[in-house]
Design a protein around this motif. Structure first.
Motif, PDB file in Angstrom:
ATOM      1  N   LYS A  22       0.203  11.838  -6.058  1.00 30.36           N
ATOM      2  CA  LYS A  22      -0.635  12.449  -4.838  1.00 30.36           C
ATOM      3  C   LYS A  22      -1.728  13.507  -5.639  1.00 30.36           C
ATOM      4  CE  LYS A  22       2.299  12.396  -0.908  1.00 30.36           C
ATOM      5  NZ  LYS A  22       3.186  13.321  -0.139  1.00 30.36           N
ATOM      6  N   GLY A  23      -0.930  14.332  -6.570  1.00 26.82           N
ATOM      7  CA  GLY A  23      -1.987  15.285  -7.296  1.00 26.82           C
ATOM      8  C   GLY A  23      -3.130  14.556  -8.258  1.00 26.82           C
ATOM      9  N   LEU A  24      -2.689  13.494  -8.688  1.00 22.80           N
ATOM     10  CA  LEU A  24      -3.524  12.623  -9.437  1.00 22.80           C
ATOM     11  C   LEU A  24      -4.698  12.031  -8.798  1.00 22.80           C
ATOM     12  CD1 LEU A  24      -4.351  11.875 -12.528  1.00 22.80           C
ATOM     13  CD2 LEU A  24      -2.782  10.140 -12.510  1.00 22.80           C
ATOM     14  N   ALA A  25      -4.280  11.650  -7.694  1.00 20.16           N
ATOM     15  CA  ALA A  25      -5.181  10.781  -6.777  1.00 20.16           C
ATOM     16  C   ALA A  25      -6.226  11.846  -6.115  1.00 20.16           C
ATOM     17  CB  ALA A  25      -4.773   9.851  -5.825  1.00 20.16           C
ATOM     18  N   LEU A  26      -5.716  12.925  -5.598  1.00 25.42           N
ATOM     19  CA  LEU A  26      -6.314  13.852  -5.161  1.00 25.42           C
ATOM     20  C   LEU A  26      -7.485  14.602  -6.277  1.00 25.42           C
ATOM     21  CD1 LEU A  26      -6.280  15.145  -2.151  1.00 25.42           C
ATOM     22  CD2 LEU A  26      -4.817  17.031  -3.161  1.00 25.42           C
ATOM     23  N   SER A  27      -6.994  14.877  -7.238  1.00 24.03           N
ATOM     24  CA  SER A  27      -7.881  15.404  -8.228  1.00 24.03           C
ATOM     25  C   SER A  27      -9.051  14.538  -8.631  1.00 24.03           C
ATOM     26  CB  SER A  27      -7.215  16.094  -9.498  1.00 24.03           C
ATOM     27  OG  SER A  27      -6.648  14.752 -10.245  1.00 24.03           O
TER      28      SER A  27
ATOM     29  N   ASN B 222     -10.147  12.029  -6.651  1.00 27.78           N
ATOM     30  CA  ASN B 222     -10.666  11.595  -5.517  1.00 27.78           C
ATOM     31  C   ASN B 222     -10.961  10.029  -5.422  1.00 27.78           C
ATOM     32  OD1 ASN B 222     -11.909  11.997  -3.116  1.00 27.78           O
ATOM     33  ND2 ASN B 222     -13.964  12.132  -3.765  1.00 27.78           N
ATOM     34  N   ILE B 223      -9.594   9.416  -5.679  1.00 27.89           N
ATOM     35  CA  ILE B 223      -9.357   8.036  -5.209  1.00 27.89           C
ATOM     36  C   ILE B 223      -8.269   7.697  -4.432  1.00 27.89           C
ATOM     37  CG2 ILE B 223     -10.588   7.491  -7.772  1.00 27.89           C
ATOM     38  CD1 ILE B 223      -7.571   7.438  -8.944  1.00 27.89           C
ATOM     39  N   PRO B 224      -8.182   6.439  -4.074  1.00 25.52           N
ATOM     40  CA  PRO B 224      -7.105   6.139  -3.127  1.00 25.52           C
ATOM     41  C   PRO B 224      -5.754   6.272  -3.659  1.00 25.52           C
ATOM     42  CG  PRO B 224      -8.749   4.499  -2.924  1.00 25.52           C
ATOM     43  CD  PRO B 224      -9.208   5.285  -4.137  1.00 25.52           C
ATOM     44  N   LEU B 225      -4.885   6.412  -2.815  1.00 26.41           N
ATOM     45  CA  LEU B 225      -3.374   6.481  -3.003  1.00 26.41           C
ATOM     46  C   LEU B 225      -2.600   5.336  -2.337  1.00 26.41           C
ATOM     47  CD1 LEU B 225      -1.508   8.588  -4.186  1.00 26.41           C
ATOM     48  CD2 LEU B 225      -1.137   9.581  -1.992  1.00 26.41           C
ATOM     49  N   ILE B 226      -1.894   4.724  -2.990  1.00 24.48           N
ATOM     50  CA  ILE B 226      -1.268   3.335  -2.466  1.00 24.48           C
ATOM     51  C   ILE B 226       0.290   3.598  -2.464  1.00 24.48           C
ATOM     52  CG2 ILE B 226      -1.016   0.770  -2.762  1.00 24.48           C
ATOM     53  CD1 ILE B 226      -3.730   0.870  -4.351  1.00 24.48           C
ATOM     54  N   ASP B 227       0.810   3.484  -1.538  1.00 25.46           N
ATOM     55  CA  ASP B 227       2.510   3.647  -1.470  1.00 25.46           C
ATOM     56  C   ASP B 227       3.213   2.087  -1.577  1.00 25.46           C
ATOM     57  OD1 ASP B 227       1.561   3.061   1.260  1.00 25.46           O
ATOM     58  OD2 ASP B 227       3.524   3.440   1.805  1.00 25.46           O
ATOM     59  N   VAL B 228       4.078   1.985  -2.321  1.00 25.51           N
ATOM     60  CA  VAL B 228       4.649   0.626  -2.697  1.00 25.51           C
ATOM     61  C   VAL B 228       6.257   0.855  -2.424  1.00 25.51           C
ATOM     62  CG1 VAL B 228       5.241  -0.996  -4.273  1.00 25.51           C
ATOM     63  CG2 VAL B 228       2.906   0.058  -4.455  1.00 25.51           C
ATOM     64  N   ASN B 229       6.668  -0.270  -1.799  1.00 29.82           N
ATOM     65  CA  ASN B 229       8.205  -0.404  -1.300  1.00 29.82           C
ATOM     66  C   ASN B 229       8.676  -0.951  -2.664  1.00 29.82           C
ATOM     67  OD1 ASN B 229      10.477  -1.658  -0.613  1.00 29.82           O
ATOM     68  ND2 ASN B 229      10.043  -1.281   1.420  1.00 29.82           N
ATOM     69  N   HIS B 230       9.616  -0.130  -3.157  1.00 33.32           N
ATOM     70  CA  HIS B 230      10.544  -0.568  -4.357  1.00 33.32           C
ATOM     71  C   HIS B 230      10.913  -1.896  -4.465  1.00 33.32           C
ATOM     72  CE1 HIS B 230      12.606   0.297  -8.058  1.00 33.32           C
ATOM     73  NE2 HIS B 230      13.664  -0.471  -7.486  1.00 33.32           N
ATOM     74  N   LEU B 231      11.480  -2.214  -3.240  1.00 33.08           N
ATOM     75  CA  LEU B 231      12.051  -3.676  -3.137  1.00 33.08           C
ATOM     76  C   LEU B 231      10.902  -4.894  -3.310  1.00 33.08           C
ATOM     77  CD1 LEU B 231      14.825  -2.882  -0.534  1.00 33.08           C
ATOM     78  CD2 LEU B 231      14.681  -2.844  -3.028  1.00 33.08           C
ATOM     79  N   GLN B 232       9.629  -4.598  -2.531  1.00 29.71           N
ATOM     80  CA  GLN B 232       8.427  -5.591  -2.598  1.00 29.71           C
ATOM     81  C   GLN B 232       8.087  -5.446  -4.140  1.00 29.71           C
ATOM     82  OE1 GLN B 232       5.720  -4.449  -0.036  1.00 29.71           O
ATOM     83  NE2 GLN B 232       6.777  -5.163   1.933  1.00 29.71           N
ATOM     84  N   GLY B 233       8.242  -4.415  -4.893  1.00 29.29           N
ATOM     85  CA  GLY B 233       7.996  -4.156  -6.101  1.00 29.29           C
ATOM     86  C   GLY B 233       8.744  -5.324  -6.966  1.00 29.29           C
ATOM     87  N   HIS B 234       9.900  -5.293  -6.782  1.00 22.28           N
ATOM     88  CA  HIS B 234      10.768  -6.013  -7.509  1.00 22.28           C
ATOM     89  C   HIS B 234      10.441  -7.819  -7.399  1.00 22.28           C
ATOM     90  CE1 HIS B 234      13.952  -3.967  -9.556  1.00 22.28           C
ATOM     91  NE2 HIS B 234      14.325  -3.426  -8.660  1.00 22.28           N
ATOM     92  N   ILE B 235       9.917  -7.906  -6.101  1.00 19.49           N
ATOM     93  CA  ILE B 235       9.677  -9.178  -5.663  1.00 19.49           C
ATOM     94  C   ILE B 235       8.057  -9.461  -6.495  1.00 19.49           C
ATOM     95  CG2 ILE B 235       9.063 -10.942  -4.138  1.00 19.49           C
ATOM     96  CD1 ILE B 235      11.042  -9.504  -2.183  1.00 19.49           C
ATOM     97  N   MET B 236       7.244  -8.815  -6.620  1.00 14.96           N
ATOM     98  CA  MET B 236       6.009  -8.938  -7.134  1.00 14.96           C
ATOM     99  C   MET B 236       6.294  -8.914  -8.489  1.00 14.96           C
ATOM    100  SD  MET B 236       3.773  -9.491  -4.969  1.00 14.96           S
ATOM    101  CE  MET B 236       4.897  -9.997  -3.750  1.00 14.96           C
TER     102      MET B 236
ATOM    103  N   CYS C  86      -2.677   4.769   1.484  1.00 11.27           N
ATOM    104  CA  CYS C  86      -1.962   5.880   2.419  1.00 11.27           C
ATOM    105  C   CYS C  86      -2.654   7.075   2.284  1.00 11.27           C
ATOM    106  CB  CYS C  86      -0.076   5.622   2.000  1.00 11.27           C
ATOM    107  SG  CYS C  86       0.120   6.575   0.389  1.00 11.27           S
ATOM    108  N   SER C  87      -1.868   7.976   3.238  1.00  9.42           N
ATOM    109  CA  SER C  87      -2.538   9.041   3.349  1.00  9.42           C
ATOM    110  C   SER C  87      -1.605  10.236   2.565  1.00  9.42           C
ATOM    111  CB  SER C  87      -2.382   9.685   4.643  1.00  9.42           C
ATOM    112  OG  SER C  87      -1.371  10.839   5.073  1.00  9.42           O
ATOM    113  N   ILE C  88      -2.445  11.355   2.103  1.00  7.08           N
ATOM    114  CA  ILE C  88      -1.592  12.198   1.134  1.00  7.08           C
ATOM    115  C   ILE C  88      -0.305  12.874   2.045  1.00  7.08           C
ATOM    116  CG2 ILE C  88      -3.047  14.426   2.037  1.00  7.08           C
ATOM    117  CD1 ILE C  88      -2.841  13.363  -1.458  1.00  7.08           C
ATOM    118  N   ASP C  89      -0.296  12.603   3.235  1.00  3.78           N
ATOM    119  CA  ASP C  89       0.887  13.240   3.830  1.00  3.78           C
ATOM    120  C   ASP C  89       2.074  12.495   3.737  1.00  3.78           C
ATOM    121  OD1 ASP C  89      -0.996  15.332   4.925  1.00  3.78           O
ATOM    122  OD2 ASP C  89      -1.369  14.013   6.519  1.00  3.78           O
ATOM    123  N   GLU C  90       1.974  11.214   3.296  1.00  5.75           N
ATOM    124  CA  GLU C  90       2.832  10.085   3.203  1.00  5.75           C
ATOM    125  C   GLU C  90       4.343  10.990   2.468  1.00  5.75           C
ATOM    126  OE1 GLU C  90       3.305   7.961   5.290  1.00  5.75           O
ATOM    127  OE2 GLU C  90       1.704   6.687   5.529  1.00  5.75           O
TER     128      GLU C  90
END
Ligand code: KG4
Length: 349
Positions: free
Chosen positions: A98-103, A105-119, A337-341
């Motif tokens: 979050k801190g890096l994306a905010l600083s 000014n680029i989008p933030l993407i939340d990933v589900n760990h389990l989907q990650g394993h499949i990917m 995703c939003s910074i509030d996630e």
């Protein structure tokens, strides 16, 4: 020419701090710092894990960017594992992302760990020609915290069709290994010893759960009772004394345990593949490093005419490359995703 899509991903769900960089779908770097601090405790200690993540995250991200030969200003987005996992550990990666994306000014993407394993099955490095599964496919997702059969219909379209109702397969490996006095994590140790043992010497109870679900807690109990009965029969009061008395005990018990876990996993997977008429079948997660499970996949592939997909060893345990890959597809879908996630400990895909 369009600007390349460059994504930095951070994985911190358990006891590995990992960062990876992908450019236009090609993996440029994947750096992981594992935490040795848990070994003496026979399992991951959540508080120690989050402290170690705090120490590791900056050097790991820095090394991943350097190895990829990209700078922060090249980044299009920052992806991070939001869950499931240990909350304290997840908080470190989430806050950093979050801190890096905010600083920047680029989008933030939340990933589900389990989907990650499949990917992990879609991770591509420069020049690699590995075949990838096509949709729809089934993925057996087996890790320390999860055992699931997932129907995958698209990069971002997955449904859990079966899962453990209690312990995960990896947990069964680790807990039984602990009973035998093997180091943590026990899965790789059981794998090694099982190769030297006879799976028929001891009989362990196989779970019978309806549908595509799994259960491994009864197997753990059966393993314990087998040892308890053997101790009684040999008049000893410790596992160490039993190991001294009974030739090949550890090896034979490990072989019986591994075979029972694999048979249980594969039978349900076969049922799902048959019922759903799907013949593309993949395996993912830490337990997919198991040599017996890999052999079983190849065997089932031949017998039932499946196309099987087994990830390279480097992508079986937790890593940020798989999170980067999942993040890349979400980026292409404009799914930010939003910074509030906030992170989550338990969830479904
Ligand atoms: O996916 P992972 O790295 O972490 C979780 O997200 O849980 O999986 C870790 C699990 C541990 O339970 C570990 O014992 C197991 O994967 N594991 C194995 C092997 N290598 C790792 N289990 C059986 N055989 C192996 N060779």
């Amino acid at each position: 020419m369009d600007k390349p899509v460059v994504i930095l991903a951070i994985e911190s769900s358990c006891d590995d701090t990992s960062a990876a960089v992908i450019r236009d779908g090609i993996l440029l770097s994947n750096v992981t710092a594992s935490q040795k601090v848990h070994e003496e405790f026979g399992g991951v200690v959540p508080e120690l894990a989050s402290r170690a993540h705090q120490l590791n995250i900056l050097p790991v991200v820095d090394t991943a960017l350097k190895r990829a030969n990209v700078t922060k200003s090249d980044l299009s987005a920052v992806a991070f594992t939001r869950g499931p996992g240990l909350l304290g550990s997840l908080l470190v990666g989430t806050s950093f992302a979050k801190g890096l994306a905010l600083s920047l000014n680029i989008p933030l993407i939340d990933v589900n760990h389990l989907q990650g394993h499949i990917m992990a099955h879609f991770v591509q490095t420069e020049g690699d020609q590995l075949p990838h599964p096509s949709f729809p496919f089934l993925c057996l997702l087996v890790s320390g915290g999860n055992s699931q059969i997932v129907k995958v219909e698209g990069y971002n379209r997955m449904t859990i069709i079966g899962q453990t109702i209690d312990d995960a397969a990896g947990e069964a490996f680790d807990k039984c290994a602990k009973v035998l006095g093997l180091p943590y994590p026990g899965g790789p140790w059981i794998d090694k010893l099982a190769k030297l043992g006879n799976p028929q010497t001891y009989h362990l109870a196989e779970p019978h759960i309806p549908g595509y679900d799994y259960s491994f807690s009864g197997l753990k109990t059966s393993f314990l009772y087998t040892i308890r009965d053997l101790m009684k029969a040999h008049g000893v009061d410790s596992v160490e004394a039993l190991v001294e008395q009974v030739p090949n005990l550890k090896e034979d018990l490990c072989a019986a345990l591994q075979t029972t876990i694999i048979n249980t996993l594969m039978r349900k997977l076969r049922k799902a593949a048959k019922d759903l008429n799907i013949n593309q079948v993949a395996v993912a997660g830490g337990v997919s490093a198991n040599s017996g499970l890999r052999e079983a996949f190849i065997d089932y592939g031949k017998r039932f005419k499946w196309s099987v997909f087994i990830p390279p060893f480097s992508f079986t345990t937790d890593n940020a490359a798989m999170i980067c890959q999942a993040g890349y597809y979400k980026y292409l879908d404009n799914d930010f995703c939003s910074i509030d996630e906030v992170p989550f400990a338990k969830t479904q895909i």
